[in-house]
Design a protein around this motif. Structure first.
Motif, PDB file in Angstrom:
ATOM      1  N   THR A  90       3.002  -1.233  -2.865  1.00 19.58           N
ATOM      2  CA  THR A  90       2.694   0.115  -3.331  1.00 19.58           C
ATOM      3  C   THR A  90       1.400   0.585  -2.686  1.00 19.58           C
ATOM      4  N   PRO A  91       1.116   1.895  -2.711  1.00 12.25           N
ATOM      5  CA  PRO A  91      -0.154   2.381  -2.164  1.00 12.25           C
ATOM      6  C   PRO A  91      -1.374   1.747  -2.847  1.00 12.25           C
ATOM      7  N   ASP A  92      -1.267   1.509  -4.149  1.00 13.46           N
ATOM      8  CA  ASP A  92      -2.400   0.902  -4.867  1.00 13.46           C
ATOM      9  C   ASP A  92      -2.667  -0.522  -4.382  1.00 13.46           C
ATOM     10  N   ASN A  93      -1.594  -1.280  -4.151  1.00 15.75           N
ATOM     11  CA  ASN A  93      -1.752  -2.649  -3.635  1.00 15.75           C
ATOM     12  C   ASN A  93      -2.444  -2.634  -2.278  1.00 15.75           C
ATOM     13  N   THR A 112      -4.259  -0.253  -0.940  1.00 15.97           N
ATOM     14  CA  THR A 112      -5.630   0.267  -1.040  1.00 15.97           C
ATOM     15  C   THR A 112      -6.592  -0.811  -1.540  1.00 15.97           C
ATOM     16  N   ALA A 113      -6.175  -1.565  -2.554  1.00 15.38           N
ATOM     17  CA  ALA A 113      -7.025  -2.628  -3.098  1.00 15.38           C
ATOM     18  C   ALA A 113      -7.279  -3.702  -2.049  1.00 15.38           C
ATOM     19  N   ASP A 166      -9.732  -2.329   0.588  1.00 16.95           N
ATOM     20  CA  ASP A 166     -11.109  -2.271   0.091  1.00 16.95           C
ATOM     21  C   ASP A 166     -11.751  -3.660   0.041  1.00 16.95           C
ATOM     22  N   MET A 220      -5.470   5.485   4.684  1.00 15.29           N
ATOM     23  CA  MET A 220      -5.822   4.145   4.222  1.00 15.29           C
ATOM     24  C   MET A 220      -6.586   3.357   5.283  1.00 15.29           C
TER      25      MET A 220
END
Length: 208
Positions: free
Chosen positions: A1-4, A6-7, A10, A50
């Motif tokens: 997912t985008p959240d995965n 992105t984390a 980072d 990203m």
């Protein structure tokens, strides 16, 4: 997912691995595109923003005077390394195509075609190329460095040895920042400067 993604990005950036994360995320994007094309997913969980921003780098090619100084330094250290650097500068060959690795062999003497007019063509086979096969015309200066015909690999030194000698040459000429891959960039730059083609034809010559 985008959240995965992105984390993960980072976390990698906090470890000061921005270059690494850009390279990996380009691979992720390619893989996601394949999943989309094959119908395994309906949407790519990836956004271009990203990618972490990198600082603008300096020149990515050698000026003619810098190259001549580098070539002169290589001539004093090792003849086979000098030949490798000339091939990279005048044909755009990558280091792995020149010297190979455990998965890919480098260019061979059998890949050379000696023409009646004294010119020499170098055939880049699929198993040698990192991108695509092709035929390259060697410049007279590089042909002179070849000497007599032999057999086996043209470049008999491993990549690490070539990098070591290249770094010694850079220190001698006082240009420690540009890498050996910049010789390939210089090949494209020279085509454009000499007016031998546009960017598209230069990319084709470099088999990009």
């Amino acid at each position: 997912t985008p959240d995965n993604l992105t984390a993960w990005r980072d976390e990698m950036c906090q470890k000061l691995l921005k270059k690494t994360v850009r390279g990996r995320m380009v691979s992720v994007r390619t893989f996601c595109t394949w999943l989309l094309d094959t119908g395994k997913i309906k949407m790519i969980p990836y956004r271009k923003k990203m990618l972490p921003k990198l600082k603008k780098s300096g020149p990515k090619f050698y000026a003619t005077a810098e190259w001549m100084a580098l070539d002169e330094a290589a001539a004093k250290i090792n003849a086979n390394a000098r030949l490798a650097f000339n091939l990279a500068y005048n044909t755009g060959l990558r280091l792995v195509e020149l010297a190979g690795n455990k998965y890919r062999q480098g260019v061979l003497w059998d890949d050379l075609t000696w023409n009646p007019d004294g010119s020499v063509n170098l055939t880049i086979r699929e198993e040698v190329s990192k991108s695509m096969a092709g035929v390259l015309r060697l410049d007279p200066g590089t042909v002179a460095l070849l000497g007599s015909r032999k057999s086996g690999p043209i470049i008999t030194m491993p990549r690490n040895a070539l990098r070591h000698i290249f770094n010694k040459c850079r220190k001698i000429v006082g240009n420690p920042k540009l890498t050996i891959h910049r010789l390939r960039h210089s090949f494209v730059k020279n085509i454009l400067e000499r007016g031998e083609g546009d960017l598209k034809s230069a990319m084709e010559a470099a088999r990009h």
